[in-house]
Design a protein around this motif. Structure first.
Motif, PDB file in Angstrom:
ATOM      1  N   PRO B  54      11.207   8.682   3.915  1.00  0.00           N
ATOM      2  CA  PRO B  54      10.031   9.142   3.155  1.00  0.00           C
ATOM      3  C   PRO B  54       9.132  10.038   4.011  1.00  0.00           C
ATOM      4  O   PRO B  54       8.597  11.034   3.525  1.00  0.00           O
ATOM      5  CB  PRO B  54       9.324   7.843   2.787  1.00  0.00           C
ATOM      6  CG  PRO B  54      10.416   6.851   2.696  1.00  0.00           C
ATOM      7  CD  PRO B  54      11.397   7.232   3.769  1.00  0.00           C
ATOM      8  N   LEU B  55       9.025   9.692   5.295  1.00  0.00           N
ATOM      9  CA  LEU B  55       8.234  10.513   6.203  1.00  0.00           C
ATOM     10  C   LEU B  55       8.802  11.926   6.318  1.00  0.00           C
ATOM     11  O   LEU B  55       8.085  12.923   6.215  1.00  0.00           O
ATOM     12  CB  LEU B  55       8.268   9.863   7.585  1.00  0.00           C
ATOM     13  CG  LEU B  55       6.933   9.348   8.112  1.00  0.00           C
ATOM     14  CD1 LEU B  55       7.198   8.442   9.282  1.00  0.00           C
ATOM     15  CD2 LEU B  55       6.031  10.508   8.484  1.00  0.00           C
ATOM     16  N   LEU B  56      10.083  11.972   6.554  1.00  0.00           N
ATOM     17  CA  LEU B  56      10.743  13.276   6.680  1.00  0.00           C
ATOM     18  C   LEU B  56      10.521  14.104   5.419  1.00  0.00           C
ATOM     19  O   LEU B  56      10.186  15.286   5.471  1.00  0.00           O
ATOM     20  CB  LEU B  56      12.256  13.083   6.898  1.00  0.00           C
ATOM     21  CG  LEU B  56      12.663  12.640   8.313  1.00  0.00           C
ATOM     22  CD1 LEU B  56      14.140  12.273   8.336  1.00  0.00           C
ATOM     23  CD2 LEU B  56      12.391  13.753   9.322  1.00  0.00           C
ATOM     24  N   TYR B  57      10.682  13.438   4.256  1.00  0.00           N
ATOM     25  CA  TYR B  57      10.549  14.174   3.011  1.00  0.00           C
ATOM     26  C   TYR B  57       9.125  14.665   2.832  1.00  0.00           C
ATOM     27  O   TYR B  57       8.876  15.745   2.310  1.00  0.00           O
ATOM     28  CB  TYR B  57      10.966  13.300   1.822  1.00  0.00           C
ATOM     29  CG  TYR B  57      12.428  12.879   1.871  1.00  0.00           C
ATOM     30  CD1 TYR B  57      13.348  13.616   2.625  1.00  0.00           C
ATOM     31  CD2 TYR B  57      12.875  11.752   1.207  1.00  0.00           C
ATOM     32  CE1 TYR B  57      14.675  13.227   2.691  1.00  0.00           C
ATOM     33  CE2 TYR B  57      14.205  11.359   1.270  1.00  0.00           C
ATOM     34  CZ  TYR B  57      15.102  12.099   2.026  1.00  0.00           C
ATOM     35  OH  TYR B  57      16.411  11.719   2.093  1.00  0.00           O
ATOM     36  N   ARG B  58       8.158  13.833   3.287  1.00  0.00           N
ATOM     37  CA  ARG B  58       6.770  14.241   3.133  1.00  0.00           C
ATOM     38  C   ARG B  58       6.492  15.465   4.003  1.00  0.00           C
ATOM     39  O   ARG B  58       5.892  16.443   3.566  1.00  0.00           O
ATOM     40  CB  ARG B  58       5.845  13.092   3.518  1.00  0.00           C
ATOM     41  CG  ARG B  58       4.401  13.397   3.157  1.00  0.00           C
ATOM     42  CD  ARG B  58       3.550  12.157   3.218  1.00  0.00           C
ATOM     43  NE  ARG B  58       3.411  11.684   4.586  1.00  0.00           N
ATOM     44  CZ  ARG B  58       3.320  10.392   4.920  1.00  0.00           C
ATOM     45  NH1 ARG B  58       3.390   9.460   3.985  1.00  0.00           N
ATOM     46  NH2 ARG B  58       3.159  10.020   6.178  1.00  0.00           N
ATOM     47  N   GLU B  60       8.563  17.590   5.009  1.00  0.00           N
ATOM     48  CA  GLU B  60       9.271  18.737   4.445  1.00  0.00           C
ATOM     49  C   GLU B  60       8.500  19.311   3.259  1.00  0.00           C
ATOM     50  O   GLU B  60       8.359  20.517   3.115  1.00  0.00           O
ATOM     51  CB  GLU B  60      10.671  18.332   3.991  1.00  0.00           C
ATOM     52  CG  GLU B  60      11.486  19.540   3.539  1.00  0.00           C
ATOM     53  CD  GLU B  60      12.912  19.174   3.193  1.00  0.00           C
ATOM     54  OE1 GLU B  60      13.179  17.996   2.922  1.00  0.00           O
ATOM     55  OE2 GLU B  60      13.760  20.090   3.209  1.00  0.00           O
TER      56      GLU B  60
END
Lengths: 896, 114
Positions: B54-58, B60
């Motif tokens: 979720p962090l990575l997606y945020r 991004e």
């Protein structure tokens, strides 16, 4: 490796993510978990422990879904897989399809190049032929309101002349009496010797009615057209062609008003026609008023005019025909002696100009259409094979929610991209092809030089490309989107019902290709056969080692035979002395250069026939040794020689056909005839020789009755050519022959120095044109079809590797495998051949008018072509079959 | 190790900086990033799947990093993340902020740099 995807999916369930996005996240996360799992194993955990720890990680917090929910909402989509879930955005989708399609094509450059090239060949051939059709058949003739222009002929069908040239007196009556034409003009060929300025030169031209140019609606570029006043005997005015003006006078702007010495008389130049003007062909360089003399104007029996007319506004062709028939009937009653059974024919000018090339062009257009169809089939095959390879991609897309129509659209976009590429390359090919093509189109065909690629051709190419893309794209697209998703996924992308259906389509395509190329090959075969037949026909003389030159003596300088004879004798003396010359003779109207003048004859001891039964005999004035030089076989009697003088026995040589007709069953030698009627003036002429029939102007028409006079004994016709039989290359003598003429008379033009082989070959230019082109297209079709068969057989062998392996493992021999594969291919080809046979029987009939000496269903051609196609098909399937026998059973059984 | 709550809050505050730093010199995939955090913190910091991605997606989504599927011969494809120009600026600002924050904490608590 345990499967974590389901566990992840489970946790994403509530988020209702876009399928594509979900798939991505599942993939990324499951990879992570798998990595972790492996790491645990590496650290010494048992499989179960590793799995548990990984799952625990996933369960450790229930944060995944809520966290993702916050982030993933409104995440801009970046789909790799296409699927709009019912939402449609035409433009956006199209753009996406285009980009995706381009990427797919660039990723497979080999496939793309082959497909584009195949299509380019097909489309290019179509564009090239269409631009010829467009210019020659479709474009209006370059005259004002050309649809109202008609040609008017005599109808003398009963004498074998359904379209005979009218006589001056009849023409004048037509012009006087009709109410349907806004104008009527006559013309007749006349050539001119231009002397006095530079080399003497001969130019072809026409005597024309003064109103011809205004009737056509074409103005001279320089100066003016003729006035009605100038259409009278004694007027000496001339209009020049743009070509002659440029070449001979360097485009001199002050040419109008200048005097030219033509045939020894001074003519004033009054105008120069525009560069594009031609009527009816490009041959003519000079026009003078026709200016009938009183004598000419009263001639009703000599037919030598071409008559053109313009319909009055509102007058239909039918009405014009009706009125002209009425006038002809009236003239028949009035002048039965000359006009017995002479009707009239009114034909649209366009029909006259393009009528005889139309069938050939239409057949060619059909042929290139067929070539394109074959190219389509090949590309469709390639696409099918690729669709099979893309099954995984397709099933993924379907699984992710792409609709079938969306998939079809994507596939069609790719096809259209290919077709577009093919169209662009094809257009370039056609540009190059046209340049070559122009060299082969006989220049007697109207507007040849105007052939180009215009907006119409461009839109034609665009349309063809679009249609092409749809045709070859539709089958693979529907096929690809049609297979059973579950099955494919279950079988892990291995052969399924879909590929069975794919195979069926492929088989159909091969059959179609074979059938279509068979039809084309038959067409080409028939034309080639017919052409060969033409060339093997005996023209009646030896065409090799024969030099010919046109040499029209000026009527002023050489008004009668007494003045012509010394010139001819001196010329023959000098030419015969040239090294390499075997013999030489003067001749009138050489075969294959002129249709021939003809006249009726009276036979001594026979009553004259009624006017409508008199048959014309083609006549020529020739010199001593003519038959020997031409190589015309003397069947009986002798050749003309120097002893045949004006005061000796008036002699005539007739052809076998003439002899058979007038003296059937007896020898004609010693019999007497005379031109015209028994009551005509002039002496009886004794038949001193019978020679073989010679062809008149082409190979197609059978030889007519012919007779020959020696020029020293007649006044009304003079030789206009020189023929030289050589022992060396005839053309190497061209300069010496020309110099021999000029050494006697420096003002005497010599033109058209050609070998007889050239002349005869030009006579079949039209046939050669269509034969050559159709041959090329049929060859192209054969190659494309062979490639198609090869492709399909290779594919099916590749697909059946496993089956073949099992067979071989079970003891099948290589020969069995070879037989199996080839039998399969031959079944397809055989079926295609049978379909093609039926189609060819139906279609070649449209070619009947192009064929000569060969029937449209010629069994030998059909058999030969079947054999050729079979052998090519055999070869094309032999290579893949051979590959099949090399299958290693072990490898094959492992083959997925 | 501190309490789970503190751990979570600390991580939350520092996680963005950690990830941005790790993809600064070269693109890395998620597993790689997780491993490196664990390795370089000598096990003190650890992100599990449910928090890392979720962090990575945020990040991004904010345009600071960009993920791209990369296929390498003989491997399955992986999603590699790299720093975007926007991310570089954020990273510089966050580094500065974090440095000031740590200094401030040290001054107050008397904790010295190791």
């Amino acid at each position: 490796m345990p499967e974590f995807r389901e566990a992840i999916k489970e946790r994403l369930k509530g988020l209702s993510l876009a399928p594509a996005r979900e798939a991505e996240i599942v993939e990324e996360l499951s990879q992570h978990l798998e990595d972790q799992y492996e790491q645990s194993l590496n650290r010494g955990a048992s499989e179960e422990e590793a799995r548990q720890s990984v799952l625990q990680e996933l369960n450790e917090s229930d944060l995944l879904a809520p966290a993702l929910k916050r982030i993933e909402r409104n995440v801009p989509q970046n789909p790799v897989v296409l699927g709009t879930e019912g939402r449609t955005n035409m433009i956006g989708d199209l753009w996406q399809d285009l980009r995706y399609g381009l990427r797919m094509l660039m990723r497979n450059p080999g496939f793309t190049i082959v497909a584009v090239l195949a299509l380019a060949l097909g489309i290019g051939a179509n564009s090239a032929i269409f631009s010829v059709v467009n210019t020659v058949l479709l474009r209006p003739l370059p005259y004002n309101n050309p649809d109202a222009l008609v040609m008017v002929w005599d109808d003398q069908t009963h004498l074998g002349f359904p379209k005979d040239t009218p006589s001056p007196a009849n023409f004048l009556d037509w012009r006087e009496q009709n109410t349907v034409f806004a104008g009527m003009a006559a013309m007749t060929e006349r050539s001119f010797n231009l002397t006095g300025a530079g080399e003497p030169e001969r130019f072809d031209g026409q005597r024309v009615s003064a109103n011809l140019f205004s009737l056509l609606g074409v103005e001279p570029q320089l100066g003016r057209a003729f006035t009605a006043d100038e259409d009278k005997p004694g007027s000496r005015v001339v209009i020049l062609s743009h070509r002659m003006w440029q070449r001979r006078f360097g485009g001199d702007a002050t040419i109008v008003g200048r005097a030219l010495n033509l045939n020894g008389e001074a003519y004033t130049v009054v105008g120069v026609m525009p560069r594009t003007f031609q009527f009816p062909t490009q041959r003519d360089d000079l026009w003078v008023p026709i200016a009938f003399s009183a004598d000419e104007a009263s001639q009703r029996g000599s037919h030598y005019l071409s008559v053109i007319a313009r319909l009055k506004p509102g007058v239909t062709l039918l009405r014009a025909r009706a009125e002209m028939s009425m006038i002809a009937a009236r003239l028949e009653k009035q002048y039965p002696e000359q006009n017995m059974r002479v009707g009239s024919v009114v034909l649209p000018l366009h029909e006259e100009v393009v009528g005889n090339i139309r069938p050939a062009l239409l057949v060619l257009l059909g042929a290139v259409g067929f070539v394109l169809l074959i190219a389509c089939a090949n590309v469709a095959n390639l696409l099918l094979a690729r669709a099979a390879a893309r099954q995984k991609e397709i099933s993924l897309r379907l699984a992710l929610g792409a609709s079938r129509t969306r998939l079809i659209r994507q596939f069609l976009t790719e096809s259209l991209l290919l077709a577009g590429g093919g169209g662009v390359v094809g257009l370039l090919l056609s540009l190059a092809g046209l340049r070559i093509l122009k060299g082969f189109i006989p220049d007697t065909i109207s507007q040849v030089q105007a052939i180009n690629i215009d907006a119409k051709v461009l839109s034609f190419t665009l349309l063809v490309s679009l249609a092409t893309g749809l045709i070859f794209g539709l089958a693979p697209a529907t096929h690809a989107s049609n297979f059973n998703l579950n099955e494919t996924l279950k079988e892990g992308g291995r052969d399924s019902g879909a590929s069975v259906r794919g195979n069926r389509i492929r088989a159909l395509l091969v059959m179609g290709e074979v059938a279509v190329s068979f039809v084309l090959l038959i067409g080409a075969g028939l034309l080639i056969n017919s052409f060969l037949h033409l060339r093997t026909l005996d023209p009646g003389f030896r065409t090799d080692h024969l030099l010919t030159a046109k040499m029209e003596l000026s009527e002023l300088k050489y008004p009668d035979k007494e003045r012509r004879l010394p010139f001819y004798n001196e010329l023959l003396r000098r030419v015969s002395a040239l090294p390499g010359v075997e013999s030489a003779a003067v001749a009138g109207n050489l075969p294959f250069t002129y249709n021939g003048d003809s006249m009726a004859i009276a036979i001594e001891g026979h009553a004259d026939l009624p006017p409508d039964q008199r048959l014309d005999v083609v006549y020529r004035a020739v010199g001593a040794g003519y038959f020997n030089t031409m190589g015309i076989k003397i069947v009986q009697g002798r050749d003309f020689n120097e002893q045949d003088k004006s005061d000796s026995v008036q002699a005539v040589v007739i052809s076998e056909k003439t002899a058979r007709h007038y003296w059937p069953g007896e020898s004609a030698i010693g019999k007497r005839l005379k031109p015209g009627l028994t009551t005509s003036e002039g002496p009886w002429r004794e038949v001193i020789g019978i020679v073989k029939d010679t062809r008149q102007n082409d190979f197609v028409a059978p030889p007519k009755m012919q007779m020959y006079f020696v020029h020293s004994q007649i006044n009304y016709s003079a030789p206009n050519a020189l023929v030289v039989r050589t022992s060396i290359d005839p053309l190497s003598l061209a300069t010496s022959v020309r110099n021999a003429v000029w050494s006697i008379d420096k003002d005497q033009p010599v033109s058209n120095i050609r070998s007889m082989d050239e002349i005869v070959s030009a006579a079949v230019a039209r046939q050669r044109f269509s034969t050559l082109l159709l041959g090329v297209f049929a060859g192209l079709a054969l190659v494309l079809a062979a490639v198609g068969i090869y492709g399909v057989m290779s594919y099916s062998v590749a697909q059946r590797t496993r089956e073949i392996g099992i067979r071989m493992a079970l003891g099948a021999q290589r020969s069995d495998v070879l037989k199996l594969t080839i039998t399969n291919s031959l079944k397809l080809v055989g079926t295609g051949l049978i379909i093609g046979l039926a189609a060819a029987f139906a279609l070649t009939r449209v070619m009947a008018s192009l064929l000569f000496g060969v029937s449209a269903t010629d069994p030998i051609t059909f058999a030969t072509i079947s054999l050729i196609l079979m052998s090519v098909a055999l070869l094309a399937s032999y290579i893949p079959a051979l590959r099949a026998t090399k299958v290693d059973p072990m490898v094959a059984l492992h083959y997925q | 190790m501190a309490s789970p709550i503190l751990d979570r809050e600390l991580k939350k505050g520092s996680a963005e900086l950690l990830i941005l730093s790790l993809v600064e010199d070269r693109p890395r995939h998620g597993y790689d990033i997780g491993q490196l955090i664990e390795l370089r913190s000598r096990g003190a910091l650890r992100f599990n799947v449910a928090s890392l991605y979720p962090l990575l997606y945020r990040l991004e989504k904010r345009g600071w990093i960009r993920g791209r599927w990369v296929e390498k011969a003989g491997q399955r494809r992986r999603r590699y993340y790299r720093l975007t120009p926007a991310g570089e600026k954020i990273l510089a600002a966050q580094r500065e902020g974090w440095r000031e924050f740590v200094e401030a904490i040290s001054r107050i608590t008397g904790i010295q740099h190791a």
